[in-house]
Design a protein around this motif. Structure first.
Motif, PDB file in Angstrom:
ATOM      1  N   GLY A  13      -8.913  12.871  22.494  1.00  0.00           N
ATOM      2  CA  GLY A  13      -8.339  12.934  21.144  1.00  0.00           C
ATOM      3  C   GLY A  13      -9.223  12.229  20.133  1.00  0.00           C
ATOM      4  O   GLY A  13      -9.377  12.672  18.993  1.00  0.00           O
ATOM      5  N   MET A  14      -9.819  11.115  20.562  1.00  0.00           N
ATOM      6  CA  MET A  14     -10.761  10.420  19.686  1.00  0.00           C
ATOM      7  C   MET A  14     -11.954  11.318  19.393  1.00  0.00           C
ATOM      8  O   MET A  14     -12.435  11.399  18.262  1.00  0.00           O
ATOM      9  CB  MET A  14     -11.223   9.119  20.336  1.00  0.00           C
ATOM     10  N   LEU A  15     -12.427  12.013  20.427  1.00  0.00           N
ATOM     11  CA  LEU A  15     -13.536  12.945  20.255  1.00  0.00           C
ATOM     12  C   LEU A  15     -13.139  14.075  19.298  1.00  0.00           C
ATOM     13  O   LEU A  15     -13.936  14.494  18.457  1.00  0.00           O
ATOM     14  CB  LEU A  15     -13.959  13.508  21.610  1.00  0.00           C
ATOM     15  N   ALA A  16     -11.905  14.535  19.396  1.00  0.00           N
ATOM     16  CA  ALA A  16     -11.425  15.577  18.482  1.00  0.00           C
ATOM     17  C   ALA A  16     -11.496  15.095  17.040  1.00  0.00           C
ATOM     18  O   ALA A  16     -11.849  15.862  16.138  1.00  0.00           O
ATOM     19  CB  ALA A  16      -9.994  15.976  18.846  1.00  0.00           C
ATOM     20  N   LEU A  17     -11.186  13.818  16.808  1.00  0.00           N
ATOM     21  CA  LEU A  17     -11.263  13.282  15.450  1.00  0.00           C
ATOM     22  C   LEU A  17     -12.707  13.207  14.959  1.00  0.00           C
ATOM     23  O   LEU A  17     -12.983  13.412  13.779  1.00  0.00           O
ATOM     24  CB  LEU A  17     -10.607  11.896  15.388  1.00  0.00           C
ATOM     25  N   VAL A  18     -13.627  12.939  15.870  1.00  0.00           N
ATOM     26  CA  VAL A  18     -15.043  12.973  15.508  1.00  0.00           C
ATOM     27  C   VAL A  18     -15.431  14.401  15.123  1.00  0.00           C
ATOM     28  O   VAL A  18     -16.114  14.625  14.113  1.00  0.00           O
ATOM     29  CB  VAL A  18     -15.934  12.448  16.661  1.00  0.00           C
ATOM     30  N   PHE A  23     -17.496  18.417  11.884  1.00  0.00           N
ATOM     31  CA  PHE A  23     -17.639  19.869  11.828  1.00  0.00           C
ATOM     32  C   PHE A  23     -16.324  20.571  11.451  1.00  0.00           C
ATOM     33  O   PHE A  23     -15.900  21.493  12.145  1.00  0.00           O
ATOM     34  CB  PHE A  23     -18.099  20.389  13.195  1.00  0.00           C
ATOM     35  N   PRO A  24     -15.681  20.181  10.367  1.00  0.00           N
ATOM     36  CA  PRO A  24     -14.367  20.761  10.056  1.00  0.00           C
ATOM     37  C   PRO A  24     -14.392  22.267   9.820  1.00  0.00           C
ATOM     38  O   PRO A  24     -13.408  22.942  10.096  1.00  0.00           O
ATOM     39  CB  PRO A  24     -13.920  20.009   8.799  1.00  0.00           C
ATOM     40  N   LEU A 131      -9.131  21.900   6.555  1.00  0.00           N
ATOM     41  CA  LEU A 131      -9.091  22.926   7.588  1.00  0.00           C
ATOM     42  C   LEU A 131      -8.357  24.163   7.098  1.00  0.00           C
ATOM     43  O   LEU A 131      -7.431  24.071   6.296  1.00  0.00           O
ATOM     44  CB  LEU A 131      -8.429  22.387   8.857  1.00  0.00           C
ATOM     45  N   GLU A 132      -8.749  25.311   7.625  1.00  0.00           N
ATOM     46  CA  GLU A 132      -8.143  26.583   7.235  1.00  0.00           C
ATOM     47  C   GLU A 132      -6.908  26.907   8.064  1.00  0.00           C
ATOM     48  O   GLU A 132      -6.375  28.004   7.962  1.00  0.00           O
ATOM     49  CB  GLU A 132      -9.180  27.698   7.379  1.00  0.00           C
ATOM     50  N   PHE A 133      -6.461  25.984   8.893  1.00  0.00           N
ATOM     51  CA  PHE A 133      -5.310  26.176   9.773  1.00  0.00           C
ATOM     52  C   PHE A 133      -4.599  24.829   9.893  1.00  0.00           C
ATOM     53  O   PHE A 133      -5.187  23.787   9.623  1.00  0.00           O
ATOM     54  CB  PHE A 133      -5.769  26.647  11.162  1.00  0.00           C
TER      55      PHE A 133
END
Length: 147
Positions: A13-18, A23-24, A131-133
């Motif tokens: 999850g931390m990686l997802a925040l990175v 790269f949004p 984000l587009e979603f």
């Protein structure tokens, strides 16, 4: 890849925040669970990672045991068990929580890097609003209140 999806829990999850910070525009879906979203979470008195928590002193001792080259494997195992017990929402359900196989290992070097480097610069709110979603963030009450 031009577009991709990512789901992560805990360190993932931390990686997802990175990823959402870096790269949004490449993400097509995002699900984050059990991640530290802001430095405020680590400062919240309900978090054992906060210096104001009664558990924080012992947690730092446990981390020292785990990082020391002088501790025995049994001392490390005992420290890991104690940290796990401190992390559980309901200790009485420990057997139920760990019925499914899991490595149960935390990669301290990566966690330390995130906690003391990336976590300090993440400003994910501004990025996920671009984000587009709609992203899915799974948080507990304590984390939600700290955001």
């Amino acid at each position: 890849m031009e577009r991709w999806s990512f789901a992560g829990h805990s360190t993932g999850g931390m990686l997802a925040l990175v990823y959402v910070t870096s790269f949004p525009n490449t993400l097509s879906k995002l699900m984050v669970g059990g991640a530290t979203a802001t430095k405020k979470y680590m400062e919240h008195e309900g978090s054992m990672y906060s210096p104001s928590s009664s558990l924080n002193k012992r947690l730092k001792e446990i981390f020292s045991i785990l990082k020391s080259p002088d501790t025995t494997i049994e001392e490390r195992r005992s420290a890991n068990r104690e940290w796990t017990d401190m992390s559980l929402y309901n200790i009485e359900k420990k057997a139920e929580y760990f019925q499914r196989p899991s490595s149960g290992k935390v990669v301290h070097r990566r966690l330390d890097y995130f906690s003391f480097n990336d976590l300090l610069i993440l400003i994910y709110k501004k990025n996920y609003q671009k984000l587009e979603f709609p992203p899915l963030f799974i948080v507990d009450d304590m984390m939600h209140n700290a955001l």
